[in-house]
Write a protein that holds these residues in place. Structure first.
Motif, PDB file in Angstrom:
ATOM      1  N   VAL A   1       0.909  -1.135  -0.075  1.00  0.00           N
ATOM      2  CA  VAL A   1      -0.007  -0.112   0.044  1.00  0.00           C
ATOM      3  C   VAL A   1       0.781   1.179  -0.099  1.00  0.00           C
ATOM      4  CG1 VAL A   1      -1.916  -1.212   1.020  1.00  0.00           C
ATOM      5  CG2 VAL A   1      -0.202   0.114   2.459  1.00  0.00           C
TER       6      VAL A   1
ATOM      7  N   LEU B   1      -4.955   2.459   3.448  1.00  0.00           N
ATOM      8  CA  LEU B   1      -5.820   1.721   2.658  1.00  0.00           C
ATOM      9  C   LEU B   1      -7.095   2.648   2.583  1.00  0.00           C
ATOM     10  CD1 LEU B   1      -5.489  -1.868   3.796  1.00  0.00           C
ATOM     11  CD2 LEU B   1      -5.303  -1.109   1.518  1.00  0.00           C
TER      12      LEU B   1
ATOM     13  N   PHE C   1      -4.867  -0.849  -3.368  1.00  0.00           N
ATOM     14  CA  PHE C   1      -3.695  -1.798  -2.779  1.00  0.00           C
ATOM     15  C   PHE C   1      -3.314  -2.992  -3.941  1.00  0.00           C
ATOM     16  CE2 PHE C   1      -8.047  -3.776  -1.627  1.00  0.00           C
ATOM     17  CZ  PHE C   1      -7.840  -4.950  -2.022  1.00  0.00           C
TER      18      PHE C   1
END
Length: 201
Positions: free
Chosen positions: A22, A61, A67
């Motif tokens: 991420v 996130l 992601f």
């Protein structure tokens, strides 16, 4: 065979042990190891990851809504475990594990170059659950290591990459192949030059 009742729990094993990368900027780059992941739709291709809200990657996130799921291998087993027990608040995981962040094609998150498959995902919905929240995402691109692609068929040989799976707290490799999808109903081919002959009584 005798069955005993257990309290309700997560007993669906084995699961893929994946490293999820991420971060929209180098400063934010992080890796979180996830086993609660899977496919939820074929068309459009969709998947999910479930993450505890207290995890360092959760806020990233939530902010970037993107992601990359990086499939792991025997060779990546140590890094997979290490990235799951260390926090990105305290470590630069790419550097610590000698992993290479690469550019994704469709999302703002890095890929892990050493992984055989990188699945780029865009978050569609976040479902607030109990211990974990589910990030439901659309798969917008897949990168595959060409060394595992058959040049004749174009098929990806995932077994050759020696994928890693997780079961009851342990990491395992894949066993031998015992069949392919549909093998139980596939008709056997007759051998050339032979025929079945019924004997007359």
């Amino acid at each position: 065979m005798t069955k005993v009742d257990w309290k309700p729990g997560t007993m669906i094993y084995p699961l893929p042990a994946v490293m999820v990368s991420v971060g929209a900027t180098v400063e934010d780059y992080n890796i979180i190891t996830i086993a609660w992941t899977g496919t939820i739709c074929s068309d459009p291709p969709m998947c999910y990851i479930s993450v505890r809200p207290e995890r360092h990657s959760y806020a990233i996130l939530e902010r970037t809504r993107a992601f990359v799921i990086n499939l792991t291998t025997r060779r990546l087993a140590f890094a997979t475990d290490w990235c799951g027990v260390r926090s990105g608040r305290n470590y630069r995981k790419f550097e610590e594990m000698g992993l290479t962040p690469g550019p994704a094609s469709k999302v703002q998150a890095p890929i892990i170059e050493e992984a055989p498959i990188n699945i780029e995902c865009r978050v569609m919905e976040i479902k607030r659950l109990g211990t974990h929240d589910m990030f439901i995402a659309e798969v917008v691109n897949v990168k595959a290591d060409e060394q595992y692609i058959d040049p004749r068929s174009g098929a990806f040989d995932l077994a050759a990459a020696e994928p890693l799976v997780f079961a009851h707290g342990g990491y395992y490799g894949m066993g031998r192949k015992i069949g392919k999808f549909g093998f139980s109903v596939q008709k056997k081919r007759r051998r050339r030059g032979t025929a079945l002959v019924k004997r007359k009584k």
